[in-house]
Design a protein around this motif. Structure first.
Motif, short mmCIF file in Angstrom:
data_model
loop_
_atom_site.label_atom_id
_atom_site.label_comp_id
_atom_site.label_asym_id
_atom_site.label_seq_id
_atom_site.Cartn_x
_atom_site.Cartn_y
_atom_site.Cartn_z
N UNK A 388 11.63 4.76 -6.27
CA UNK A 388 12.97 4.20 -6.45
C UNK A 388 13.58 3.82 -5.10
N UNK A 389 13.43 4.68 -4.10
CA UNK A 389 13.99 4.39 -2.78
C UNK A 389 13.40 3.11 -2.20
N UNK A 390 12.09 2.92 -2.37
CA UNK A 390 11.43 1.74 -1.81
C UNK A 390 11.73 0.46 -2.58
N UNK A 391 12.14 0.60 -3.84
CA UNK A 391 12.33 -0.57 -4.69
C UNK A 391 13.80 -0.87 -5.00
N UNK A 392 14.71 -0.01 -4.56
CA UNK A 392 16.11 -0.09 -4.98
C UNK A 392 16.73 -1.45 -4.71
#
Length: 480
Positions: A388-392
Motif C-alpha cells: 500500500x505504501x508503495x502504491x498509494x
C-alpha cells in the motif's frame, strides 16, 4: 547438441530401479506418471496418498490394474523395505513420512529429479525458470521464441505438462523450456540446467519452507551446475546473490536483465527497444536490438522484465535476434494476467486475478495510473503495508472484497488515509458485480479499474480463473 529423442519404452540394459522398493508419495499430476515410469523399469512400487477422495480412488484403480500397491488415506508411515521415496512437489519436508525416511537413511526425490535421472543420453537440454511471480508467462514466452527459431520445444514443468511426461514421451525435442517451483527445486538435488533464471524473490510459501532464507536457497538451486548463463534480475539484488553462491560449470556467466539501459553482460531497454549486451561480439561496445517494447503483450513493466528474461535464456542457447522479436510477437498471455477487458466511458477495466500475492499485485499496480483498485480475498499470512505504501500515490479509490479485506483496509488507513475505500461485506455471487459497480462510481475518464487482489481466491471462488471470469462478466454487464 542432441535431438532429445526419448521413448516411453524401458531403457535397454539393466534398470537401476530393477527390484528396488520405491514409495511414490502423492498421486495427481506428478505421482501417477512417476509410479508408472518406475513400475515399467522394474521397481516394486507402493503409492501412498493422504487423501481418499473419488479422484484418488480412480487413480489408485489405474495403478492397481498395473500391479502397483496403493495406500490411500495414509501418507504418514514409511512402507516397509522402502529404499527410495519419489514425492509430489507439494508435500512439505516436515511430514512424518520424510522424518521417518531421514531416520532410515532413505533418499527423497521429486518428480523433477526422477525426470532428470531418467533422461536419455541424447536428451534435450533444459532452459529453466523460477521466481515468485512471472514463471509461467516467461516460460511460455521462451517456448514461443524457441519455436520462432525453428527449434522443437515445449513449455513443461509446473505448467500443466509434467517434466516426466515430456522426458519419457515419444516426442523429439531440441530444448525444453521448464518452469520450476521452489517445491520442485527443493526435491531436485542433481538437476543441472543448461541455463537458469530466477525472476524475482518475495515472501511466499514460507509456511512450507520455514523461512525466507530457506525459500530463497531452494529457488537458487536452479543455478547449480549451469553451463552457459545464470540469468538474474538487476532490480532484485537477492537474485544476483544466489548466482554468486552457485557452483556452476567453468565459463558460465552471470547475465542480468533490467528495465534500464543495460550494462555489459545485461539485457535491457533503450528508447523503447529491448537490447542485448550479453550475447554479442565485443559486448563492451556493441549491443544487439532484439524487439520493441510494443512487441510485448501486454507491455506492462513486469511483463517486459519477463520478456527480457526469456530472451536472455533463448540467446544463451544461440537463438538469433529476429526469433526473439518474432516469438514475442506470436506470444499471447494466458487469461487473467493483466488482461484488458473493456473500456467504458473512458475508463479501462483490467483483469489481473492471477495477482494472488502482494508482490504480483504491486507489479500490476505499477503498470497503471490513476487506479481504482479491487482487492482482497485470502491473505495466506501476507502483510500489506509495503504494498500500500508503495502504491498509494497511484490510487484513485479502493474496493475491498473477501475474507481478509480488513488487513488491506488497515494498511490503507495507515499509508493512504486520503484514498476513498468501499468495504463490501458480502461473498455471494453478486459481490463482484457490486464491486465493479462501486469501482465505476469512483473512477474518472482516463483511470484504470484494476482487479489485482493480492490474495488467494478460495474464500469466494473456486480459483483465480473463476474470480477473473466473474470480474469480466460484471464489466460486460456494466457496459451493456
Amino acid at each position: 547438441m542432441g535431438s532429445g529423442q526419448v521413448t516411453s519404452s524401458v531403457p535397454s540394459g539393466t534398470s537401476e530401479f530393477q527390484g528396488k522398493h520405491v514409495t511414490v508419495a502423492g498421486l495427481g499430476v506428478s505421482g501417477l506418471p512417476a509410479a508408472k515410469a518406475l513400475h515399467a523399469r522394474g521397481a516394486i512400487v507402493t503409492a501412498v496418498n493422504d487423501g481418499d477422495d473419488a479422484r484418488a480412488r480412480e487413480q489408485a484403480a489405474e495403478l492397481e490394474a498395473l500391479g502397483i500397491t496403493v495406500r490411500l488415506g495414509d501418507g504418514a508411515t514409511l512402507p516397509e523395505g522402502t529404499e527410495l521415496i519419489v514425492t509430489a512437489p507439494g508435500w512439505q519436508p516436515g511430514k512424518p513420512l520424510f522424518r521417518a525416511a531421514e531416520q532410515a537413511g532413505v533418499p527423497v526425490w521429486g518428480d523433477v529429479e526422477l525426470a532428470w535421472r531418467l533422461r536419455g543420453p541424447d536428451a534435450a537440454p533444459w532452459l529453466a525458470v523460477t521466481g515468485t511471480n512471472g514463471k509461467t508467462t516467461t516460460v511460455q514466452m521462451l517456448a514461443s521464441i524457441l519455436e520462432a527459431a525453428g527449434l522443437r520445444t515445449a513449455a513443461v514443468g509446473n505448467i500443466g505438462v509434467s517434466v516426466l511426461d515430456a522426458v519419457l514421451g515419444d516426442e523429439q525435442y531440441d530444448v525444453l523450456a521448464v518452469e520450476l517451483s521452489s517445491y520442485q527445486l527443493h526435491w531436485a538435488p542433481s538437476l543441472r540446467a543448461y541455463s537458469g533464471a530466477v525472476l524475482n524473490l518475495a515472501p511466499d510459501h514460507l509456511d512450507w519452507h520455514g523461512s525466507m532464507d530457506a525459500y530463497a536457497a531452494d529457488k537458487g538451486r536452479i543455478y547449480e551446475g549451469n553451463k552457459i548463463a545464470c540469468v538474474y534480475n538487476v532490480a532484485d539484488p537477492r537474485t544476483e546473490d544466489l548466482v554468486r553462491e552457485a557452483d556452476v560449470e567453468e565459463g558460465c556467466r552471470a547475465v542480468g536483465f533490467t528495465l534500464q539501459a543495460p550494462a555489459v553482460s545485461q539485457l535491457g531497454v533503450v528508447d523503447g527497444i529491448l537490447v542485448d549486451r550479453a550475447f554479442v561480439e565485443n559486448r563492451q561496445k556493441n549491443a544487439q536490438e532484439l524487439a520493441e517494447v510494443s512487441d510485448v503483450d501486454p507491455p506492462a513493466p513486469h511483463n517486459i522484465a519477463n520478456a527480457l528474461a526469456a530472451a536472455a535464456l533463448a540467446r544463451s542457447f544461440g537463438v538469433p535476434a529476429q526469433a526473439v522479436r518474432d516469438g514475442l510477437r506470436a506470444f499471447k498471455p494466458d487469461a487473467h494476467r493483466i488482461a484488458h477487458v473493456a473500456d467504458i466511458d473512458g475508463v479501462a477495466y483490467v483483469d489481473d486475478s492471477k495477482a494472488t500475492n502482494t508482490h504480483a499485485a504491486e507489479a500490476s499496480l505499477a503498470a497503471y495510473e490513476p487506479i481504482v483498485w479491487i482487492a482482497g480475498g485470502l491473505a495466506k499470512g501476507a502483510e500489506f503495508d509495503e504494498l500500500v505504501a508503495n502504491s498509494a500515490k497511484r490510487l484513485r479509490g479502493v474496493v475491498l472484497i473477501g475474507a481478509d479485506r480488513a488487513l488491506i483496509r488497515e494498511a490503507l488507513a495507515r499509508h493512504a488515509p486520503e484514498v476513498p475505500v468501499v468495504d463490501l461485506d458480502r461473498t455471494d455471487t453478486g459481490a463482484m458485480l457490486q464491486a465493479v459497480t462501486e469501482a465505476k462510481r469512483l473512477a474518472r475518464p482516463g483511470d484504470t479499474v484494476l482487479l489485482a487482489p493480492a490474495c488467494a481466491s478460495m474464500d469466494m471462488f473456486t480459483n483465480y480463473n473463476q474470480r477473473g471470469d466473474a470480474f469480466a462478466a460484471a464489466v460486460r454487464e456494466l457496459g451493456a
